[in-house]
Structures are given as C-alpha cells and as structure tokens.
Motif scaffolding. Structure first.
Motif, PDB file in Angstrom:
ATOM      1  N   GLY A 136      14.502  -1.006  -9.446  1.00  0.00           N
ATOM      2  CA  GLY A 136      14.652  -1.774  -8.894  1.00  0.00           C
ATOM      3  C   GLY A 136      13.335  -1.950  -7.408  1.00  0.00           C
ATOM      4  N   VAL A 137      13.574  -0.917  -7.153  1.00  0.00           N
ATOM      5  CA  VAL A 137      12.589  -1.441  -5.346  1.00  0.00           C
ATOM      6  C   VAL A 137      11.672  -1.014  -6.409  1.00  0.00           C
ATOM      7  N   VAL A 138      10.667  -0.732  -7.119  1.00  0.00           N
ATOM      8  CA  VAL A 138       9.265  -0.699  -7.561  1.00  0.00           C
ATOM      9  C   VAL A 138       9.018  -2.679  -7.978  1.00  0.00           C
ATOM     10  N   VAL A 139      10.063  -2.615  -8.504  1.00  0.00           N
ATOM     11  CA  VAL A 139      10.163  -4.012  -8.780  1.00  0.00           C
ATOM     12  C   VAL A 139      10.204  -5.062  -7.633  1.00  0.00           C
TER      13      VAL A 139
ATOM     14  N   LEU B 165      -1.398   5.109  -2.205  1.00  0.00           N
ATOM     15  CA  LEU B 165      -0.036   4.672  -2.935  1.00  0.00           C
ATOM     16  C   LEU B 165       0.302   5.999  -4.756  1.00  0.00           C
ATOM     17  N   LEU B 166      -0.725   6.086  -5.246  1.00  0.00           N
ATOM     18  CA  LEU B 166      -1.157   7.667  -6.425  1.00  0.00           C
ATOM     19  C   LEU B 166      -0.623   8.437  -5.165  1.00  0.00           C
ATOM     20  N   THR B 167      -1.253   9.201  -4.107  1.00  0.00           N
ATOM     21  CA  THR B 167      -0.415  10.153  -3.397  1.00  0.00           C
ATOM     22  C   THR B 167       0.887  10.262  -3.245  1.00  0.00           C
ATOM     23  N   ALA B 168       1.393   9.059  -3.135  1.00  0.00           N
ATOM     24  CA  ALA B 168       3.023   9.560  -2.608  1.00  0.00           C
ATOM     25  C   ALA B 168       3.927   9.080  -4.172  1.00  0.00           C
TER      26      ALA B 168
ATOM     27  N   SER C 225       4.914  -2.210  -1.403  1.00  0.00           N
ATOM     28  CA  SER C 225       3.779  -0.876  -2.335  1.00  0.00           C
ATOM     29  C   SER C 225       4.321   0.182  -2.167  1.00  0.00           C
ATOM     30  N   ASN C 226       4.228   0.565  -1.078  1.00  0.00           N
ATOM     31  CA  ASN C 226       4.159   1.971  -0.825  1.00  0.00           C
ATOM     32  C   ASN C 226       5.774   2.333  -1.080  1.00  0.00           C
ATOM     33  N   HIS C 227       6.213   1.858  -1.396  1.00  0.00           N
ATOM     34  CA  HIS C 227       7.992   1.591  -1.099  1.00  0.00           C
ATOM     35  C   HIS C 227       8.070   2.106  -2.365  1.00  0.00           C
ATOM     36  N   SER C 228       7.401   0.966  -3.213  1.00  0.00           N
ATOM     37  CA  SER C 228       7.355   1.116  -4.594  1.00  0.00           C
ATOM     38  C   SER C 228       7.529   2.409  -5.331  1.00  0.00           C
ATOM     39  N   ALA C 229       6.566   3.178  -4.577  1.00  0.00           N
ATOM     40  CA  ALA C 229       4.899   4.034  -5.083  1.00  0.00           C
ATOM     41  C   ALA C 229       6.134   5.697  -4.853  1.00  0.00           C
TER      42      ALA C 229
END
Length: 417
Positions: A50-53, A205-208, A327-331
């Motif tokens: 849900g967060v990612v979307v 974002l990939l690091t996260a 988007s960082n929280h999507s990550a």
C-alpha cells in the motif's frame, strides 16, 4: 521547534503503531484466522505494498493541493483503512484493509518531511525531519507494545479500533497546529518526476530498499524469535518490542544532529553498524540478556539510517523534493516487504528462526555498497551536476549554500519558504 512538528509527530505515532503492531500480533492473527505465522506475515507485506503504490500515486494526485489540506486528506484515508481492518470478516479482507491503511503512509511522510524542513532554518532541517520521525520511534516504545498487549487480551480487532481513534486525534492536531504552507508556483508534476529521475535520487532510493530491508528481515519475526529462541513467554514480547523502540528513539535523536553535520558519513556509519549488529544477533539471540541488548542496538542503528536517507533524496531532488521524499517511503516499505519476505522464506526453508538475521545482514551489505557507489559518483566532477543545481530560494542542499545560490529559510512557521 515549531508546534507544527508536534502535530506531525502525533500523526507519525499513529502511522507507526499500525505499521509495526502487526509484527507483534502475527501469532494471534494466525490463530484467529486459521493460517500459519509465515502466511500471516503477508499482512506486513500488504501494508508495505500500500505504501509503495500510494506514495507516488497520491503525491502526484495531490501535487497542486495545499500541503496542510493534503496532510488532512491523507490522515482521513489512514483512519478509513484502519477501521476497515478492524471489521475485516476474513484474511483476504484484512489484507485489503492493510493495503488501504498503507496507501497514505508514504505520501504523508513525504509531504510532512518537506513541511517540517520549511519550518526551520537550513542548519536544523534534518533535526526537524527527525523530530517528525520521533513519532514512529515513540510508537515502538509505547504504541506498539500497548497495542500488542491489547490485541493479546481483547483481540487484534480492538488494536485497530484504538489506532483509528489515534488517527482522528492526529487530524485535530494537524488542523490546529500546522500553518498554511503555500505551494511553489513553479512546482508541478513534471518537475517532480524529472527530479525523481536524477541518478543520485534513484541511488538513494535503492540504498533504502536494500539497506533497510535488513531491519525488517529480523523485526518482522521478532515476536516468534522471542518465544521460540530466546525462551521468553508471550507476555515478554511487548517488552522486547519496547526495547527495540527505545533503540529506535535513541537512533532518531542521534541521527538529526549527525545528519545536519555530515550526511554521508552518518549514512555509511549507520549501515555498517547495522550489518555488524545483525550478524551479532545471530549468535547473541541464544543468550537472553545479550539478545535484549542487541535488540536495542538493532533498533538504534537501523533507525539511524532513516534521517540521512530522507535528507539525501530531498537534497538531491532539490527544487522539487515532494515526490522524491514520498518515494523514499515507498523504498522503505519495499524494504519492509522484501525483508519480511526474505526472512520468512529463510524460516520456511527450514533454516531456523535465527536465519533472518544473516539474511538481513546480506541485504544491508548490498545497501551499503550502493551508498558507497553513490558517494563516489557524487564526488566525481560532472558537468551534468550543474543541470541539477537548485534554483534560488530552495533551502534543501547545503552544498549550494557554498555557491551562494540559496537564501536562508525564515524560522517563522507562517513564512512557508
């Protein structure tokens, strides 16, 4: 610190409680709904999905909505999702409720982080963002253990009803304490998308995704480790979760000033410490008192990564930070879902309840490697860097202050600059 940060922290408390409480309730939900603990673990992943979307989608849809109104709308959706979870008639409906509750998470923290940074001077922005995140850590000290205890005695549905009430109180706090923060007229969805596509933002974002997955590979199954490996009773689970939250709070308090002073060294150090703590936990988990100490350390070093990662993507997105911030929280929640899945897969494969610690360490090593690569690329001279320079008036990148391109942000909450 402005009182508006208190409202953001209260909201974060509610969000953190509903996000993390499922880890402590997995055995109870599994028993009540007639499924296994690893299968119930999909409820952790459902929230994360849900967060990612929701983070990019809702942020994009609300790109022209005033930030205070956007925060209130997102918290209202959070309330609806938790209410739906409380009354879910079966496992599938509960999965749907968790997805719905997760939809506003990333967008709320994305918008909230930008608002928090705009309310304080430039040299205190990381501390302001960390203050908002303190709501998440306090949730793990008070909210999650209390909600877990409530769920164990009154049923897991009662937990989500209480979280619904917390969400309503958070809406009142947002309405009364958060000032009007005007949108930048130059800001639009196209600029936000272009900022999100910058290489340093994507590497952040990939690091996260990989770095933070190590935390959830273990935390998702901490309740079961407490009873199956440490040898404690079910009543001790709340204490162990509270200790993890205590560590998170210490990490958040340290991360703010450290990130304001030196962002990348704070990121490298916290990720490296997380790897060591995860490896150590594989062995200390068999010694009860050492296991409890390691749980505190895991919470501290794991959450110390969040503020530098948040500030990194905001600074690299520069003049259009909202979508990148969300988007960082999507990550982070891809890390949540991926870590929970990887840890559960290790347990389901018969590797034992301690195997998620080593799986988590391997994931965090990948995150550290990506962070180091990004740091090397960032230090290399590149003509393309000039194209991503912040426009005059943005307060988010201290590197640009040296070039004289950024004016100091007013400390007045009403300024909105």
């Amino acid at each position: 610190m402005p009182l508006a940060l208190l409202a953001l922290a209260v909201s974060a408390f509610g969000i953190g409680t509903t996000e993390f409480v499922m880890m402590g309730l997995l055995p109870n939900v599994a028993d009540d709904l007639g499924t296994s603990v690893p299968t119930a673990g999909y409820l952790v992943s459902a929230y994360a999905i849900g967060v990612v979307v929701g983070a990019p989608l809702l942020t994009a849809l609300g790109s022209r909505i005033p930030r205070k109104r956007m925060l209130l709308l997102l918290m209202a959706l959070f309330v609806v999702g938790n209410l739906a979870s409380a009354f879910a008639p079966g496992f599938g409906w509960l999965v749907a409720g968790r997805v719905l509750a997760g939809l506003p998470h990333g967008a709320f923290f994305g918008v909230g982080a930008v608002v928090a940074a705009r309310l304080v001077p430039e040299d205190r922005q990381a501390r302001a963002v960390a203050t908002m995140f303190l709501g998440l850590t306090v949730a793990n000290i008070l909210g999650v253990p209390a909600a877990t205890l409530l769920g164990q005695h009154l049923g897991w549905r009662a937990t989500f009803l209480v979280v619904t009430v917390i969400g309503l109180l958070a809406m009142v706090a947002l309405a009364r304490l958060v000032p009007y923060v005007p949108l930048d007229e130059r800001q639009g969805l196209g600029r936000e998308i272009r900022a999100l596509g910058r290489p340093q933002v994507l590497l952040g974002l990939l690091t996260a995704v990989f770095g933070f997955a190590g935390v959830f590979a273990v935390y998702s199954y901490l309740a079961s480790m407490t009873t199956e490996v440490m040898g404690f009773g079910e009543s001790t689970v709340t204490i162990v979760l509270a200790l993890f939250g205590l560590g998170m709070t210490g990490g958040a308090l340290a991360a703010g000033p450290l990130t304001d002073r030196a962002l990348r060294p704070t990121l490298y150090g916290s990720l490296a410490a997380l790897v060591l703590a995860l490896v150590a936990f594989r062995f200390t988990v068999h010694v009860p008192w050492l296991a409890l100490v390691t749980v505190v350390v895991l919470g501290a070093v794991g959450f110390m990564t969040t503020t530098p990662l948040q500030m990194l993507v905001m600074r690299k997105a520069k003049d259009a930070p909202t979508l990148a911030s969300a988007s960082n929280h999507s990550a982070f929640n891809l890390a949540n879902a991926g870590g929970a899945w990887a840890g559960g897969a290790a347990v389901a494969a018969g590797w034992g309840w301690t195997s998620p610690a080593l799986v988590g360490a391997a994931l965090t090593v990948v995150g550290l490697a990506i962070a180091a690569l990004a740091g090397l690329l960032d230090r290399a001279p590149a003509t393309a860097e000039g194209a991503s320079r912040v426009v005059a008036g943005s307060p988010l990148d201290p590197d640009d202050r040296r070039a004289g391109t950024v004016r100091r942000t007013s400390s007045s909450p009403a300024s909105g600059s």
